[in-house]
Design a protein around this motif. Structure first.
Motif, PDB file in Angstrom:
ATOM      1  N   UNK A 190       0.826  -1.195   0.000  1.00 51.45           N
ATOM      2  CA  UNK A 190       0.000   0.000   0.000  1.00 51.45           C
ATOM      3  C   UNK A 190       0.862   1.248   0.000  1.00 51.45           C
ATOM      4  N   UNK A 191       1.933   1.246   0.790  1.00 49.99           N
ATOM      5  CA  UNK A 191       2.846   2.377   0.783  1.00 49.99           C
ATOM      6  C   UNK A 191       3.494   2.583  -0.575  1.00 49.99           C
ATOM      7  N   UNK A 192       3.640   1.493  -1.324  1.00 50.69           N
ATOM      8  CA  UNK A 192       4.319   1.582  -2.624  1.00 50.69           C
ATOM      9  C   UNK A 192       3.432   2.157  -3.725  1.00 50.69           C
ATOM     10  N   UNK A 193       2.109   2.050  -3.584  1.00 48.46           N
ATOM     11  CA  UNK A 193       1.231   2.371  -4.727  1.00 48.46           C
ATOM     12  C   UNK A 193       1.496   3.768  -5.301  1.00 48.46           C
ATOM     13  N   UNK A 194       1.492   4.848  -4.482  1.00 47.63           N
ATOM     14  CA  UNK A 194       1.754   6.166  -5.099  1.00 47.63           C
ATOM     15  C   UNK A 194       3.143   6.259  -5.721  1.00 47.63           C
ATOM     16  N   UNK A 195       4.119   5.544  -5.126  1.00 46.59           N
ATOM     17  CA  UNK A 195       5.466   5.601  -5.685  1.00 46.59           C
ATOM     18  C   UNK A 195       5.565   4.831  -6.993  1.00 46.59           C
ATOM     19  N   UNK A 196       4.804   3.741  -7.091  1.00 46.83           N
ATOM     20  CA  UNK A 196       4.777   3.006  -8.361  1.00 46.83           C
ATOM     21  C   UNK A 196       4.179   3.882  -9.452  1.00 46.83           C
ATOM     22  N   UNK A 198       4.462   7.102  -9.542  1.00 40.72           N
ATOM     23  CA  UNK A 198       5.543   8.034  -9.883  1.00 40.72           C
ATOM     24  C   UNK A 198       6.524   7.386 -10.859  1.00 40.72           C
ATOM     25  N   UNK A 199       6.883   6.128 -10.589  1.00 43.17           N
ATOM     26  CA  UNK A 199       7.828   5.441 -11.475  1.00 43.17           C
ATOM     27  C   UNK A 199       7.217   5.234 -12.857  1.00 43.17           C
ATOM     28  N   UNK A 200       5.917   4.893 -12.879  1.00 41.14           N
ATOM     29  CA  UNK A 200       5.222   4.721 -14.157  1.00 41.14           C
ATOM     30  C   UNK A 200       5.312   6.010 -14.972  1.00 41.14           C
ATOM     31  N   UNK A 201       5.100   7.153 -14.298  1.00 48.56           N
ATOM     32  CA  UNK A 201       5.101   8.421 -15.016  1.00 48.56           C
ATOM     33  C   UNK A 201       6.498   8.899 -15.385  1.00 48.56           C
ATOM     34  N   UNK A 202       7.511   8.432 -14.657  1.00 51.62           N
ATOM     35  CA  UNK A 202       8.879   8.867 -14.944  1.00 51.62           C
ATOM     36  C   UNK A 202       9.577   7.952 -15.947  1.00 51.62           C
ATOM     37  N   UNK A 203       9.096   6.718 -16.076  1.00 54.39           N
ATOM     38  CA  UNK A 203       9.829   5.734 -16.876  1.00 54.39           C
ATOM     39  C   UNK A 203       9.889   6.164 -18.326  1.00 54.39           C
ATOM     40  N   UNK A 211       5.049  -2.293 -16.657  1.00 53.92           N
ATOM     41  CA  UNK A 211       5.106  -3.102 -15.427  1.00 53.92           C
ATOM     42  C   UNK A 211       4.752  -2.249 -14.212  1.00 53.92           C
ATOM     43  N   UNK A 212       5.403  -1.084 -14.097  1.00 58.50           N
ATOM     44  CA  UNK A 212       5.062  -0.220 -12.959  1.00 58.50           C
ATOM     45  C   UNK A 212       3.615   0.240 -13.054  1.00 58.50           C
ATOM     46  N   UNK A 213       3.142   0.428 -14.289  1.00 56.44           N
ATOM     47  CA  UNK A 213       1.750   0.849 -14.475  1.00 56.44           C
ATOM     48  C   UNK A 213       0.778  -0.193 -13.964  1.00 56.44           C
ATOM     49  N   UNK A 214       1.056  -1.460 -14.259  1.00 53.20           N
ATOM     50  CA  UNK A 214       0.181  -2.525 -13.765  1.00 53.20           C
ATOM     51  C   UNK A 214       0.222  -2.559 -12.242  1.00 53.20           C
ATOM     52  N   UNK A 215       1.431  -2.444 -11.697  1.00 49.27           N
ATOM     53  CA  UNK A 215       1.545  -2.524 -10.243  1.00 49.27           C
ATOM     54  C   UNK A 215       0.915  -1.312  -9.560  1.00 49.27           C
TER      55      UNK A 215
END
Lengths: 463, 181
Positions: A190-196, A198-203, A211-215
């Motif tokens: 749950x803590x990771x969701x907003x950060x994932x 962020x990674x989706x948008x930065x990748x 992958x980050x988008x799915x997660x």
């Protein structure tokens, strides 16, 4: 933005009393986001990482080899034998599960107590918890003798028409550890969701973005989402807090409910919890010191964090010292000759070296942390944290082996000696732990990005 | 950007702000102007934004309570059923319904039920996972997870009018984007 007065005073105090800040000044939302996400997205795999991974992975292979041999031949490959029917595997189990306590403690308890400094270390500590509990969970299963029947621990409708013995602390333990593992995963993810997100948008590349988008599950930071998210996060923190206390208490009951001298005491559960926090914080420190240096995270994991962790280690170490003193006193005051013999046997018997090494590691060495100069000396902190890790392993060795090898009738006594396979499983489990941890640092943000942004926001308000 | 004229093809208008405070102020003004079908988007939780947008507090705490009660009572029932009804063993005349020994597992099951309710309840109420959302079509929206704050007034709002809503948002010193459906 409204902060509670308590929170504000804590932040202001940190500015005025001269201690280091929780985040170095000058950072913005963009700078913390870019710096942490770059570790995962753009930074090339360093030689140090490959080197560390090669060692960890080799140890993991050694673990798998030893496990395959164990399954083929049986638990006789270990030194474990009557009367020491619980030996290295249980020592390792308790050691790992203790290490796994710092993550939830840092995430949940410090969240509820509004301790801002938890932000930079909670994600990493939670990951450490998951991996430590994964290592811990393997040992009781390997120790089962017929590990492929592990599911007999679980209540399920079966043709034998049997149930597990629900009055046994060992079954409570199975429930406690699996619950703890499940809740830790939920909390961490749950803590990771907003950060994932962020990674989706930065990748930059398609594959990581997908992958980050799915997660990330379509997280977009909407106000309605944040509101429920924060409620859920706080509730999970509140739920996890008594859970973390219950888990090691139940591990303590595994011992306390038996009739072995040195185990059969009411104070085992709280004593075990204090030891778990002690070892967990030591392990966070052992890992964080090299990582902040390797990834240039000194701005986020500041001296303040290290000093606070040192203080927690000192406090829980003092509780441990009280526990060791109490054990001796109980034995004397009980008037029970077997309890008294157990204490003498610990201090003067064939394993006296482990008892005195334990006292040196867990009681004597942490006293150095009373001095501020030691708490601010990074190499000293690193060495002390390693010593505490060793000391906590020795403590479980003392509790398990010394009590068992000489209990009641001298005719049943025997000296226990571990074999090479005992050590392979111990060192191999460290390999498993480090392999998972290194993959984590490479693939997921090891510091919570959105909470760092919040921290930037709060500290900016103060200035 | 090419203006999209057909109302059916427009999800709404997206306004971009530099600061959370500006977004909060914009949300208050939009709510005062009568807009209801809208949401704010931010890289950090902005406290008070949800209320400013007129959103109701979530029912999540109740859900978690129910999850905990179900977990705990199911756990206790399992222990009672196994020990008293399905497989009673007389151990020296000790009571079959030995409730103190049932407490630890009941507690663990309560925690498990509550934790599942908190996690999956949060996802379900938020409508996640949702892989596609019209907002992801706006390239600038990538920054909603970095350092920009957004307010989206959706086309299905009864007061929505492309030109008037655009003027309203631009009056709040925001950069405005059209969000295709």
């Amino acid at each position: 933005m409204s902060h509670s007065p308590h929170e504000e005073s804590a932040l202001v105090a940190s500015e005025t009393d001269g201690s280091a800040p929780v985040i170095e000044p000058g950072h913005t939302y963009a700078s913390v986001t870019d710096q942490i996400s770059a570790i995962v997205l753009t930074r090339p795999t360093s030689r140090g990482w490959v080197f560390g991974f090669a060692i960890s992975f080799s140890l993991l292979m050694a673990f798998l080899y030893a496990t395959a041999y164990l399954f083929a031949v049986g638990v006789g490959i270990w030194g474990t034998t009557v009367p020491v029917g619980w030996a290295f595997p249980i020592v390792n189990f308790v050691w790992w599960i203790g290490i796994g306590h710092a993550g939830t403690l840092i995430s949940a308890v410090l969240l509820l107590l509004h301790q801002e400094w938890r932000t930079s270390i909670n994600r990493f500590a939670e990951a450490m918890t998951l991996f430590a509990v994964s290592c811990a969970g393997l040992f009781p299963l390997l120790h089962l003798g017929r590990p492929w029947l592990f599911y007999w621990l679980l209540p399920y409708p079966n043709t034998m028409d049997l149930w597990p013995n629900f009055r046994s602390p060992l079954i409570w333990d199975a429930f406690a550890v699996t619950t703890y593992f499940t809740v830790s995963i939920l909390f961490w993810y749950m803590g990771l969701i907003p950060d994932l997100a962020t990674l989706r948008d930065r990748a930059k590349n398609r594959l990581p973005r997908v992958i980050y988008g799915i997660m990330a599950m379509g997280w977009r930071g909407s106000a309605a989402h944040w509101q429920r998210y924060e409620t859920a996060y706080l509730l999970l923190g509140g739920i996890a807090t008594p859970l973390v206390v219950s888990v090691h208490s139940i591990v303590g009951m595994d011992f306390a409910a038996s009739l072995i001298p040195g185990w059969h005491t009411t104070f085992s559960p709280p004593f075990f919890v204090a030891g778990a926090i002690f070892s967990g914080f030591a392990m966070v420190m052992t890992l964080m010191i090299p990582l902040r240096w390797a990834y240039g995270l000194q701005d986020f994991v500041t001296m303040r964090h290290l000093e606070n962790m040192a203080k927690v280690i000192l406090a829980t170490g003092s509780m441990m010292a009280y526990g060791y003193a109490a054990e001796v006193f109980f034995a004397y005051y009980s008037g029970n000759q077997y309890e008294r013999f157990m204490v003498l046997n610990r201090a003067l018997g064939p394993y006296a070296w482990s008892y005195w090494a334990l006292i040196a590691c867990n009681v004597a060495v942490p006293q150095l942390l009373w001095f501020q100069s030691v708490r601010r000396n990074i190499p000293a902190l690193f060495i002390i944290s390693l010593i505490v890790n060793v000391g906590m392993w020795l403590e479980r060795f003392v509790i398990v082996v010394i009590s068992l090898h000489r209990d009641y009738l001298p005719s049943a006594w025997r000296i226990y000696a571990p074999t090479v396979w005992d050590f392979t499983h111990l060192v191999g489990s460290i390999g498993l732990f480090m392999t998972l941890l290194l993959l984590f640092t490479r693939l997921l943000p090891m510091i919570s990005i959105f909470e760092l942004r919040e921290l930037v926001h709060k500290t900016r308000d103060e200035v | 950007m090419q203006a999209i004229s057909k109302p059916g093809m427009l999800h709404g208008l997206l306004a971009e702000f530099e600061q959370g405070e500006s977004l909060l102020e914009a949300a208050r003004q939009a709510h005062a102007a009568g807009y209801r079908k809208m949401d704010g988007y931010s890289p950090i939780p902005v406290h008070g934004l949800s209320q400013a947008l007129g959103q109701k507090p979530s029912g999540l705490p109740l859900l978690v309570l129910i999850g905990g009660i179900i977990g705990g009572s199911a756990g206790y029932f399992m222990l009672y059923y196994a020990s008293v009804i399905s497989y009673p063993i007389n151990v020296g005349g000790r009571p079959l319904h030995s409730w103190p020994a049932f407490i630890p597992i009941t507690f663990e099951m309560t925690v498990l039920g509550a934790a599942f309710a908190a996690f999956f309840g949060m996802l379900a109420l938020n409508g996640l996972p949702r892989p596609y959302h019209p907002l992801f079509n706006v390239p600038a929206f990538n920054l909603a997870s970095r350092n920009r704050f957004f307010l989206c007034i959706e086309a299905r709002d009864p007061l929505f009018d492309l030109n008037r809503t655009r003027q309203f948002l631009e009056g709040l010193q925001a950069r405005v984007y059209e969000v295709p459906e």
